[in-house]
Design an enzyme around this catalytic site. Structure first.
Site, PDB file in Angstrom:
ATOM      1  N   CYS A  30       0.870  -1.180   0.000  1.00 40.04           N
ATOM      2  CA  CYS A  30       0.000   0.000   0.000  1.00 40.04           C
ATOM      3  C   CYS A  30       0.908   1.232   0.000  1.00 40.04           C
ATOM      4  O   CYS A  30       2.087   1.121  -0.350  1.00 40.04           O
ATOM      5  CB  CYS A  30      -1.005  -0.027   1.150  1.00 40.04           C
ATOM      6  SG  CYS A  30      -0.326   0.109   2.804  1.00 40.04           S
ATOM      7  N   HIS A  70      12.854 -15.907  12.673  1.00 41.37           N
ATOM      8  CA  HIS A  70      12.490 -15.953  14.096  1.00 41.37           C
ATOM      9  C   HIS A  70      10.985 -15.962  14.322  1.00 41.37           C
ATOM     10  O   HIS A  70      10.511 -16.562  15.281  1.00 41.37           O
ATOM     11  CB  HIS A  70      13.064 -14.731  14.832  1.00 41.37           C
ATOM     12  CG  HIS A  70      14.554 -14.736  14.951  1.00 41.37           C
ATOM     13  ND1 HIS A  70      15.233 -13.936  15.839  1.00 41.37           N
ATOM     14  CD2 HIS A  70      15.509 -15.433  14.274  1.00 41.37           C
ATOM     15  CE1 HIS A  70      16.537 -14.125  15.722  1.00 41.37           C
ATOM     16  NE2 HIS A  70      16.728 -15.021  14.761  1.00 41.37           N
TER      17      HIS A  70
HETATM   18  C1  RB5 Z   1      -4.028   5.119   0.309  1.00 40.63           C
HETATM   19  O1  RB5 Z   1      -4.094   6.440  -0.049  1.00 40.63           O
HETATM   20  C2  RB5 Z   1      -3.185   4.904   1.551  1.00 40.63           C
HETATM   21  O2  RB5 Z   1      -3.831   5.451   2.658  1.00 40.63           O
HETATM   22  C3  RB5 Z   1      -2.918   3.427   1.732  1.00 40.63           C
HETATM   23  O3  RB5 Z   1      -2.304   2.949   0.590  1.00 40.63           O
HETATM   24  C4  RB5 Z   1      -1.979   3.037   2.844  1.00 40.63           C
HETATM   25  O4  RB5 Z   1      -0.843   3.844   2.867  1.00 40.63           O
HETATM   26  C5  RB5 Z   1      -2.558   2.877   4.166  1.00 40.63           C
HETATM   27  O5  RB5 Z   1      -1.848   2.490   5.106  1.00 40.63           O
END
Ligand code: RB5
Length: 149
Positions: free
Chosen positions: A66, A99
């Protein structure tokens, strides 16, 4: 090894590189999306896809990407049997497996570049859990917490 890779829009810029890195290492890689950039998509969906692939035994490990790696990690750890961690250094990416037996690596595409991300993935997939008694004992305790829910 069978490995699932997924990302939300924040992780999208990194996913194809990670997919190709894993394939070039000879792994069987499942791309669980996002298959196109959608600024409205949500990281928990992709963390769930990878977690469920692990739960069903379709893959041994996963990589969820993400923007920061944080949301992916939080969401992935909600699935029983998933042990996920953000590792933005290679020591943790390898030791997390050796671990702690992590089976999902979470990456933040807004934090790490392609070269480091590839190194992190290499460290993660090349590492094996060390079944030494103390690590096995700690893993059993983690599993007991999960089982107590
Ligand atoms: C998306 O904009 C962002 O909030 C997501 O990808 C992530 O970083 C959340 O932890």
């Amino acid at each position: 090894m069978k490995i699932a890779v997924a990302c939300d829009h924040g992780g999208f810029p990194l996913k194809q590189d990670i997919f190709e890195q894993l394939q070039s290492m000879g792994h069987e890689v499942a791309d669980l999306g996002a298959h196109q950039l959608d600024p409205e998509d949500d990281y928990p969906d992709f963390a769930r896809y990878v977690g469920q692939a692990i739960q069903h035994g379709h893959v041994e490990r996963g990589v969820v990407i993400c923007g920061s790696g944080v949301g992916a990690c939080v969401a992935a750890n909600k699935l029983d049997g998933v042990r996920a961690s953000i590792c933005h250094d290679t020591y943790s990416a390898a030791q997390g497996v050796e671990h702690d037996n992590i089976n999902v690596l979470c990456l933040g595409a807004r934090i790490v570049g392609v070269s480091l991300a590839n190194e992190l993935v290499i460290a993660f997939v090349n590492a094996k859990f060390n079944p030494e008694e103390r690590y096995a004992r700690r893993l059993d305790k983690v599993k007991a917490i999960e089982a107590s829910h």
